[in-house]
Write a protein that holds these residues in place. Structure first.
Motif, short mmCIF file in Angstrom:
data_model
loop_
_atom_site.label_atom_id
_atom_site.label_comp_id
_atom_site.label_asym_id
_atom_site.label_seq_id
_atom_site.Cartn_x
_atom_site.Cartn_y
_atom_site.Cartn_z
N HIS B 59 0.83 -1.20 0.00
CA HIS B 59 0.00 0.00 0.00
C HIS B 59 0.87 1.26 0.00
O HIS B 59 0.62 2.22 -0.73
N ASP B 60 1.92 1.19 0.81
CA ASP B 60 2.84 2.32 0.90
C ASP B 60 3.51 2.57 -0.45
O ASP B 60 3.66 3.71 -0.89
N PHE B 61 3.89 1.48 -1.10
CA PHE B 61 4.53 1.59 -2.41
C PHE B 61 3.55 2.22 -3.41
O PHE B 61 3.93 3.09 -4.21
N ALA B 62 2.32 1.78 -3.37
CA ALA B 62 1.31 2.30 -4.29
C ALA B 62 1.11 3.80 -4.07
O ALA B 62 1.02 4.58 -5.02
N THR B 63 1.07 4.20 -2.78
CA THR B 63 0.92 5.62 -2.48
C THR B 63 2.10 6.41 -3.04
O THR B 63 1.93 7.47 -3.64
N ALA B 64 3.31 5.84 -2.85
CA ALA B 64 4.50 6.53 -3.34
C ALA B 64 4.45 6.67 -4.86
O ALA B 64 4.80 7.72 -5.41
N CYS B 65 4.01 5.61 -5.53
CA CYS B 65 3.91 5.65 -6.99
C CYS B 65 2.95 6.74 -7.43
O CYS B 65 3.22 7.52 -8.35
N SER B 66 1.80 6.78 -6.77
CA SER B 66 0.76 7.70 -7.21
C SER B 66 1.20 9.15 -7.02
O SER B 66 0.76 10.04 -7.76
N LYS B 67 2.08 9.38 -6.07
CA LYS B 67 2.50 10.76 -5.80
C LYS B 67 3.71 11.16 -6.63
O LYS B 67 4.07 12.34 -6.66
N SER B 68 4.38 10.17 -7.25
CA SER B 68 5.68 10.45 -7.84
C SER B 68 5.57 11.18 -9.17
O SER B 68 4.57 11.04 -9.88
N THR B 69 6.60 11.93 -9.45
CA THR B 69 6.73 12.50 -10.80
C THR B 69 7.37 11.43 -11.67
O THR B 69 7.79 10.39 -11.18
N GLU B 70 7.49 11.72 -12.94
CA GLU B 70 8.04 10.69 -13.83
C GLU B 70 9.47 10.34 -13.44
O GLU B 70 9.87 9.17 -13.49
N GLU B 71 10.22 11.35 -13.03
CA GLU B 71 11.61 11.09 -12.68
C GLU B 71 11.70 10.24 -11.41
O GLU B 71 12.47 9.29 -11.32
N GLU B 72 10.88 10.62 -10.44
CA GLU B 72 10.87 9.83 -9.19
C GLU B 72 10.41 8.41 -9.45
O GLU B 72 10.90 7.46 -8.86
N PHE B 73 9.45 8.29 -10.35
CA PHE B 73 8.88 6.98 -10.61
C PHE B 73 9.91 6.01 -11.16
O PHE B 73 9.91 4.82 -10.85
N SER B 74 10.85 6.53 -11.93
CA SER B 74 11.84 5.63 -12.53
C SER B 74 12.74 5.02 -11.47
O SER B 74 13.38 4.00 -11.71
N LYS B 75 12.78 5.65 -10.29
CA LYS B 75 13.61 5.09 -9.22
C LYS B 75 12.88 4.03 -8.41
O LYS B 75 13.48 3.26 -7.69
N LEU B 76 11.57 4.04 -8.49
CA LEU B 76 10.80 3.04 -7.74
C LEU B 76 10.78 1.73 -8.52
O LEU B 76 10.64 1.74 -9.75
N TYR B 77 10.93 0.65 -7.79
CA TYR B 77 10.89 -0.63 -8.47
C TYR B 77 10.39 -1.71 -7.52
O TYR B 77 10.81 -1.79 -6.38
N CYS B 78 9.49 -2.51 -8.01
CA CYS B 78 8.99 -3.64 -7.21
C CYS B 78 9.74 -4.87 -7.67
O CYS B 78 9.47 -5.39 -8.75
N PRO B 79 10.71 -5.33 -6.90
CA PRO B 79 11.53 -6.45 -7.35
C PRO B 79 10.74 -7.74 -7.48
O PRO B 79 11.15 -8.64 -8.20
N VAL B 80 9.65 -7.81 -6.77
CA VAL B 80 8.88 -9.05 -6.78
C VAL B 80 8.05 -9.14 -8.05
O VAL B 80 8.08 -10.12 -8.78
N GLY B 81 7.32 -8.10 -8.32
CA GLY B 81 6.46 -8.10 -9.51
C GLY B 81 7.27 -7.94 -10.78
O GLY B 81 6.83 -8.37 -11.85
N GLY B 82 8.44 -7.34 -10.65
CA GLY B 82 9.29 -7.19 -11.80
C GLY B 82 8.76 -6.15 -12.78
O GLY B 82 7.93 -5.31 -12.45
#
Lengths: 439, 283, 329
Positions: B59-82
């Motif tokens: 849930h926390d990851f999803a919140t972070a994704c939804s708030k991120s800009t495109e640049e920030e988003f490229s740094k987020l990664y879910c290693p499990v879902g790939g």
């Protein structure tokens, strides 16, 4: 009949097995090599001052306290430093030790080796200076450097010094024998600590099952103003700092606070003796009393042992390891640690070496919790170990915080009484370690 | 009799009605306001709350994704879902899709099996590596080796780790491992490392963490790294520090793997080829 | 080879089987009393119940739940004994099997075995039988002192049954009893009255209680507060109304109160952990028992009271936490 003090919560009655309560302290002698660890206390390891090949005498400073929370390390023998390197310790981990090949005893010149008792207490500054430079740590087992403990911050006020003469662990008799043989020295040590703390009274807490010590102590304490003997019930863990304060003063140390927050300082009887020796005789802490006992020990005894003597040497002296021995323990059977390497040296904190048979130190397979509540009934801190155990089993570490897992004193009562042999103490330890890591 | 029935019906219906009205108002009053985007993202995520992404949970990851800009988003990664999951989220947010990353799995950097490092003492206690590590170095004497008690097995959220019965070492199932890193954090000896696996399924690494001098390490374990520096002669990026060699993850297993494993005198360097590895859906 | 383990290195020698053995020993006097008063049919029921409980535990543990053999902890024997003690001596043996199945398999093993059940297995077994076979469960044979082979079908009323039906306002006149039908106190004390096997003899149960206290298996609080609550509540009602139906001594000496308070409310698994929780639990059990006995259609309420309170144990545990050393006030 004097009043018997005790703590109200929990506690257990264990068979005392004090096999050596009446055997006088003997000198263990000097082994061929001693291995002196540079960390024998809580805090940072001491800074090594000697080099390989140096000649040292008894009492020579080997390593200097490094930082605030640390303690000096002195040589316990005369001889030559042959190695300074990581050496296998009792638990199998390697730690830095100074290996000394021993020669005939030779003391540092200012050490007073005469036996008569010196009763005049020096000035406060002298006392504090001497305690600071004699490497004294709490000899009860925790190993907190004593100079820090007696250095009271300005905003705190200490009203009461408690000398802990309660040896509630089964088998161990080192403190009991010391108190029987060196009663006056311990009381003078208490008065020295009194002066260092700037207070007038000291309470010597003794266990009910030591009639000989109680008699001697009561007789001598009459001569000294402000020294009182209080008798406590024979119950484990009566010697725990918090339990003792509750029993003597009726106050509870608040969760997460120190004993000085309720105006108490607790010092072990052996520490008081070490303070006496350091201040009156200029003798740094280089030897201590150790009980060798256990149900498979051939000749249980109390020895005066030089720090750094290998356990093997002491075990050989008391009859060696019989084939029935399956566990060798440093310390008492409730809180001590089983050792891997018998060549490891004893340090300042070890009050006993126990040789236990499989029958005595057996761990049964763990069963289901039958919710008998014996663990909660026996917990001297009023915790609910079964709950902490359940949380840890289900990996809910955060939830153990609300069960006050951090207040666990690791006395082992819960695991001792559990009829299903659930390792509750281990669960509490895991909870504490995980909580510490998270913060 | 009929009177009784009517009374009953009336009373019970009354209770039900009152309860329904109360519940209606309670649900109105305490309705939690959630971002629909977060919910959508959350539905894409694996929902195991492993924490591998560095956030508290999915849930926390999803919140972070939804708030991120495109640049920030490229740094987020879910290693499990790939990549599959990340691209789905990217489409949801209207960002550009990311490039494919190399498959990575956890490896155990210890080979102290019952045979290689025989036990000299019996550990008689709770099945917890954490406790065993505080009690003593290890029954086999190695202060940095595997304790065989399976904290990692219990911690792995994907059941990818199992204790091998023969060697008593944990074995990682490369198909199930998602490189989430829970084992890395759990192991009290830090034996796990997330390492890439190349296209041919090859890996090379030092299966030892023992920092003791060679002679001491060797005494307890046949396959310990003794810090002989032979491996660093092959490639200078391999560094030996505190009597322990470390092969960087960037080193090509295809190029050096075989050579390294052959030159290592104690066979502490493991070169292996995992065949039939199940490819990620996004590969 | 040396062993290494974490502290503490010594442990109590009193393990679960030892505790359970003590409970079994404490239950024996009541069983003997049952055989003395109800003859061999009582023995037959006890044997059937214990054997079936143990066998159910063995087979289901081994072949159905695959949890291994858990009969070695003696808890199945206790369940069997308690279940038998809750049945009349003329109860059909096949129904006993059903009862032990419900007790062991449904109530205990389905929840995960010893220590994980929410309700007391023997009590669930009893209540199941009571609801399923009410007639067989309420026909109590006449006690005969040391007459082992007496198999006659003559039934007797239990003291509580007599109390329940003293009130003549019910239309079924054949059930109406009078105070003169009540047995003497001493009869109720030694167990020379109608009733279930194990519950009749208060003296045998008290012997077991003393043994358990001596062996430190249980604490005295639950039985004391439970029986005390029943005594006080019925006593107050009796003093106000002067009605023989509320006579307190009969209430505590008859029915399943002693058996329930001493052996079933004190069951470790289904009673609260902390001392205050235990006392609260016992008082609530007492109140519920009195309410059921005096105001419901059933003459006896101990089993229902304990089962209802069993459901509240997790809540009680949460509410009554022991005082914690150094707690902030």
């Amino acid at each position: 009949m004097p009043k018997i003090n005790t703590f109200p919560l929990g506690g257990i009655h264990i068979a005392k097995e004090k096999l050596t309560a009446l055997s006088p302290i003997m000198d263990a002698g000097v082994p061929e090599y001693v291995y002196i660890p540079i960390k024998q206390h809580i805090g940072s390891p001491a800074k090594i001052l000697v080099n390989k090949g140096d000649k040292v005498k008894i009492g020579t400073l080997l390593a200097d306290a490094d930082g605030i929370c640390s303690a000096d390390i002195h040589s316990s023998v005369a001889g030559e430093v042959v190695a300074i390197e990581p050496t296998e310790g009792a638990d199998g981990y390697y730690e830095n030790m100074i290996t000394i090949k021993t020669a005939p005893d030779e003391y540092e010149p200012d050490i007073d080796t005469r036996t008569e008792i010196i009763r005049d207490i020096p000035e406060r500054e002298v006392i504090i200076h001497k305690i600071l430079h004699s490497g004294i740590v709490g000899l009860g087992g925790a190993g907190f450097p004593t100079p820090i403990k007696i250095n009271i911050p300005q905003n705190k006020k200490v009203k009461c010094l408690i000398i802990n003469g309660i040896e509630c662990e089964p088998y161990l008799t080192a403190d009991e024998r010391l108190m029987a043989e060196k009663a006056e020295e311990i009381i003078i040590g208490a008065k020295i600590l009194n002066k260092a703390l700037g207070i007038q009274n000291a309470i010597i807490a003794l266990d009910q099952n030591k009639p000989e010590v109680i008699e001697i102590m009561e007789k001598i304490s009459k001569v000294y103003v402000g020294v009182n003997v209080k008798i406590c019930a024979t119950k484990y863990p009566q010697g725990g700092e918090k339990q003792l304060i509750k029993a003597i003063t009726g106050k509870e140390v608040p969760s997460g606070k120190l004993p000085m927050d309720v105006g108490c300082i607790v010092q072990n009887a052996a520490t008081a003796f070490a303070v006496y020796e350091a201040v009156q005789k200029n003798k740094p802490l280089y030897e201590r009393i150790i009980t060798i006992s256990g149900d498979e020990c051939r000749h249980p005894a109390n020895y005066r042992v030089r720090i750094g003597t290998p356990a093997e040497y002491l075990i050989e002296k008391s009859g060696g390891i019989s084939p029935q021995v399956t566990q060798i323990i440093y310390g008492g059977p409730m809180m001590g640690a089983s050792i891997v390497n018998i060549k490891a040296p004893v340090n300042k904190l070890i009050g006993g070496i126990l040789l236990l048979s499989d029958q005595k130190a057996q761990k049964l397979p763990m069963g289901n919790c039958i919710r008998c509540g014996k663990c909660a009934d026996s917990c001297p801190m009023g915790l609910q170990p079964y709950l902490i155990g359940k949380f840890v089993q289900n990996n809910l570490i955060e939830a153990t915080k609300s069960c006050y897992a951090m207040d666990c004193i690791e006395c082992g009562c819960c695991a001792y009484v559990c009829p299903s042999s659930i390792p509750l103490l281990d669960y509490c330890k895991i909870a504490k370690a995980e909580l510490k890591r998270k913060n | 009799m009929s009177e009784l029935i009517y009374t009953n019906i009336f009373v019970l219906d009354g209770v039900a009605l009152t309860a329904a009205v109360i519940l209606y108002f309670v649900s109105k009053k305490f309705k939690s306001k959630s971002n629909p985007k977060v919910e959508q993202i959350e539905q894409c995520l694996p929902q195991v709350n492993c924490g591998a992404c560095g956030k508290v949970g999915c849930h926390d990851f999803a919140t972070a994704c939804s708030k991120s800009t495109e640049e920030e988003f490229s740094k987020l990664y879910c290693p499990v879902g790939g990549l599959t999951v990340m691209n789905k989220i990217a489409t949801l947010l209207g960002y550009e899709e990311q490039n494919k990353k190399e498959k990575r799995i956890a490896v155990l950097r210890c080979n102290g099996s019952c045979e290689n490092a025989p036990a000299q003492k019996i550990y008689d206690g709770i099945f917890s590596c954490q406790i065993a590590a505080t009690v003593s170095s290890s029954p086999n004497g190695c202060p940095d080796g595997c304790l065989h008690l399976g904290d990692c097995v219990r911690a792995c959220p994907f059941q990818a780790i199992q204790i091998d019965e023969k060697t008593s070492l944990p074995v990682i199932n490369p198909d199930k491992c998602t490189a989430c890193g829970v084992c890395v954090r759990t192991c009290p000896r830090q034996l796990f490392e997330i390492r890439p696996i190349n296209k041919k399924g090859e890996q090379v690494y030092v299966a030892c963490r023992n920092r003791q001098k060679g002679a001491i390490a060797r005494k307890n374990c046949k396959v310990a790294c003794i810090g002989c520096q032979k491996c660093s002669t092959i490639n200078s990026t391999i560094k030996v520090k505190d009597n322990l060699s470390y092969i960087p993850t960037t080193l090509s297993a295809e190029k050096y793997g075989k050579e390294l494993s052959e030159i290592c005198p104690t066979k502490a360097i493991v070169y292996r080829k995992i065949t039939n590895i199940k490819e990620d859906a996004d590969a | 080879m040396l062993k290494i383990s974490s502290a503490p290195h010594i442990h109590t020698t009193k393990t679960v089987p030892d505790i359970m053995k003590d409970v079994v020993i404490a239950l024996l006097p009541a069983g003997l009393a049952a055989i003395v008063f109800f003859g061999l049919s009582a023995l037959l029921i006890i044997i059937t119940s214990v054997a079936s409980c143990v066998l159910f535990e063995y087979f289901f543990g081994k072949y159905v739940f695959k949890t291994g053999n858990s009969t070695t902890d003696y808890s199945a024997i206790i369940t069997g004994l308690l279940l038998a003690y809750n049945l009349p001596s003329n109860f059909p043996l096949f129904f006993v099997l059903i009862g032990s199945f419900v007790a062991i398999v449904v109530t205990k093993m389905c929840y995960g075995g010893l220590g994980k059940n929410i309700f007391n297995p023997a009590l669930v077994g009893r209540v199941f039988l009571f609801i399923s076979f009410p007639v067989a469960m309420s026909r109590w044979p006449q006690p005969y002192f040391l007459d082992f082979f007496n198999m006659d079908a003559q039934t007797a009323a239990t003291p509580l049954g007599i109390l329940k039906h003293i009130d003549a306002s019910t239309s079924a006149t054949s059930l109406t009893t009078s105070a003169s039908d009540l047995p003497e106190y001493w009869q109720m004390f030694v167990g020379y009255t109608g009733g279930s096997l194990g519950e009749v003899s208060s003296v045998a149960l008290l012997l077991g209680f003393i043994y358990m206290l001596y062996r430190k298996v249980i604490r005295w609080h639950i039985p004391f507060y439970y029986i005390g609550t029943v005594f006080i509540l019925t006593g107050i009602t009796w003093l106000i109304t002067k009605d023989v139906r509320y006579e307190p001594i009969t209430h505590i000496l008859s029915g399943g109160l002693m058996l329930g308070a001493i052996f079933m409310a004190t069951d470790y698994t289904t009673s609260p952990m902390s001392l205050n929780g235990k006392i609260f639990f016992a008082i609530c059990c007492g109140v519920l028992t009195v309410v059921i006995r005096l105001f419901s259609g059933y003459p006896e309420g101990v089993s229902f009271a304990i089962l209802i309170m069993n459901a509240f144990v997790p809540l009680i545990d949460r509410f009554f936490v022991p005082h914690h050393y150094g707690a902030k006030k």
